[in-house]
Scaffold this active site. Structure first.
Site, short mmCIF file in Angstrom:
data_model
loop_
_atom_site.label_atom_id
_atom_site.label_comp_id
_atom_site.label_asym_id
_atom_site.label_seq_id
_atom_site.Cartn_x
_atom_site.Cartn_y
_atom_site.Cartn_z
N LYS A 153 72.55 45.06 37.90
CA LYS A 153 71.97 46.35 37.53
C LYS A 153 70.47 46.23 37.29
CE LYS A 153 74.78 45.74 33.43
NZ LYS A 153 75.99 45.98 32.82
N LYS B 134 64.95 33.21 33.12
CA LYS B 134 64.02 34.23 32.56
C LYS B 134 62.63 33.63 32.43
CE LYS B 134 65.72 38.30 31.47
NZ LYS B 134 67.01 38.43 30.85
N LYS C 133 73.74 37.83 43.33
CA LYS C 133 74.84 38.69 42.86
C LYS C 133 74.37 40.14 42.75
CE LYS C 133 74.33 38.71 37.91
NZ LYS C 133 74.94 38.86 36.64
P1 TYM Z 1 77.19 42.25 31.91
O1 TYM Z 1 77.02 43.52 31.18
O2 TYM Z 1 76.01 41.73 32.69
O3 TYM Z 1 78.40 42.34 32.92
C1 TYM Z 1 79.70 42.73 32.51
C2 TYM Z 1 80.75 41.93 33.27
O4 TYM Z 1 80.59 42.12 34.69
C3 TYM Z 1 80.54 40.84 35.35
N1 TYM Z 1 79.66 40.96 36.54
C4 TYM Z 1 80.05 40.74 37.80
N2 TYM Z 1 81.24 40.37 38.33
C5 TYM Z 1 81.32 40.24 39.69
N3 TYM Z 1 80.27 40.46 40.53
C6 TYM Z 1 79.06 40.80 40.04
N4 TYM Z 1 78.05 41.03 40.87
C7 TYM Z 1 78.91 40.97 38.62
N5 TYM Z 1 77.88 41.33 37.81
C8 TYM Z 1 78.36 41.31 36.53
C9 TYM Z 1 79.94 39.90 34.28
O5 TYM Z 1 80.22 38.54 34.55
C10 TYM Z 1 80.62 40.41 33.03
O6 TYM Z 1 81.91 39.84 32.90
N6 TYM Z 1 76.70 38.85 28.24
C11 TYM Z 1 77.63 39.72 28.92
C12 TYM Z 1 78.27 40.77 28.02
C13 TYM Z 1 78.90 40.20 26.78
C14 TYM Z 1 80.15 39.53 26.71
C15 TYM Z 1 80.33 39.20 25.33
C16 TYM Z 1 81.12 39.19 27.66
C17 TYM Z 1 78.39 40.23 25.52
N7 TYM Z 1 79.24 39.65 24.65
C18 TYM Z 1 81.45 38.50 24.92
C19 TYM Z 1 82.25 38.50 27.23
C20 TYM Z 1 82.40 38.17 25.87
C21 TYM Z 1 76.88 40.48 30.02
O7 TYM Z 1 75.67 40.57 30.00
O8 TYM Z 1 77.71 41.11 30.93
#
Ligand code: TYM
Length: 338
Positions: free
Chosen positions: A207, A119, A204
């Protein structure tokens, strides 16, 4: 599955209204499988407090995204009888534990994390960034530790955050000579579940990407899916082979195909043996359309029943808060607040 998963916790940000194919294949689809094989209900959170780190999200958009994301999780097959689905901010214990854990975490440790450094690199000097961006991983640690989580299934982008949660938990336990927190284990999806951008297959699928042709959302209409997959970056080699490093574009399409069909990569390679790249793209977009059609329809029905979504989130809040309350009380007793 033979591994003992224990209590599962994971989350998804409502920074966009709906998950993209990477979230679906890498996270939500595996969650739908875990809910059938664990005796303890997996706890899954729409992590709206995390989404506040996105400065362009307006209040009305955030409010709508929370409902859309909840409806998406249900439409993808999560069963509220078999897992707990809740909105993070409805359980205030997350914020409270975050403050307590922040007091035991150093600036150096947080500034060493990839996500922060990226970032800073992208947006300029760290000093001008909101503190929430820096502290976000501590909030994530609270999410995990409040539920005495054993297993955190996530994509690879989240690995460092789970390591931080483990360090925070063991540092706390050591400091207070206690076993207050379980030390969580990460569960990383196989390489085939890492879905790449359709426009830049070295990055990757995300969004936050400005180019809408780089990702497919689970609500895209068939013609949008076809157009996006047709434009996917591949290479000029007409023979279809799988090699994520040398041929990331073609391999990403094969990954998507194999994941959605629950096939191995070698089964998919056999299926596409006599095809060219255009035929592969047609097969991939047909497979995505077929897979997402029922999800889109179900999502539409759910969004017409906001009362049901509110009841479901309230039920989830109660179940989550009961566990969170127990943990927070022990934490407060341990550190001398009560
Ligand atoms: P987030 O919202 O970015 O994504 C949710 C989940 O999707 C996975 N992911 C992917 N997997 C495969 N290919 C991709 N291109 C891809 N993009 C995203 C992410 O690895 C994630 O598992 N910080 C976390 C949310 C969070 C969380 C938590 C997760 C908050 N508290 C506690 C686990 C435990 C996040 O931003 O995920």
């Amino acid at each position: 599955m033979t591994v003992k998963l224990g209590r599962i916790f994971s989350g998804i940000q409502p920074s966009a209204a709906t998950p993209h194919l990477g979230n679906y294949i890498g996270a939500i689809k595996p969650w739908t499988q875990y809910q059938h094989i664990t005796p303890l209900k997996p706890i899954l959170s729409v992590v709206d407090l995390h989404a506040l780190t996105n400065p362009s999200l307006t209040p009305s958009k955030l409010r709508d995204n929370i409902f859309q994301m909840t409806a998406s999780l249900l439409a993808c097959g999560l069963d509220p009888q078999k897992c707990v689905i809740f909105q993070q901010s409805m359980v205030p214990h997350h914020s409270e534990l975050t403050w307590i854990l922040t007091c035991g975490c150093t600036l150096n440790r947080l500034q060493s994390l990839h996500a922060w450094r990226e970032k800073v690199k992208k947006l300029g000097k760290g000093a001008g960034l909101p503190l929430g961006v820096l502290m976000y991983p501590v909030l994530m640690a609270s999410d995990i530790l409040l539920y005495q989580t054993n297993t955190v299934p996530v994509g690879e982008d989240q690995v460092q955050h789970i390591e931080l949660a483990r360090d925070i938990a063991s540092g706390f336990n050591q400091k207070f000579n206690s076993h207050v927190f379980n030390i969580p284990e990460k569960l990383i999806q196989e390489e085939s579940n890492r879905i790449k951008s359709l426009r830049d297959p070295l990055a990757k699928m995300s969004k936050s990407d400005d180019n809408q042709f780089s990702y497919v959302t689970i609500l895209d209409e068939p013609d949008q899916i076809q157009a996006k997959v047709r434009k996917a970056v591949t290479d000029s080699n007409p023979v279809l082979t799988f090699d994520s490093e040398a041929r990331p574009g073609v391999s990403n399409l094969i990954n998507i195909l194999a994941s959605l069909k629950n096939q191995s990569i070698s089964d998919s390679l056999q299926e596409i043996e006599s095809m060219n790249t255009l035929q592969l793209k047609n097969l991939v977009s047909d497979t995505i359309v077929e897979h997402l059609n029922p999800i889109r329809k179900e999502h539409h029905l759910l969004m017409n029943d906001k009362a049901y979504l509110c009841t479901l989130l309230e039920d989830g809040r109660k179940e989550a808060a009961e566990i969170a309350e127990r943990t927070l009380k022990i934490v407060k007793q341990t550190i001398g607040l009560i």
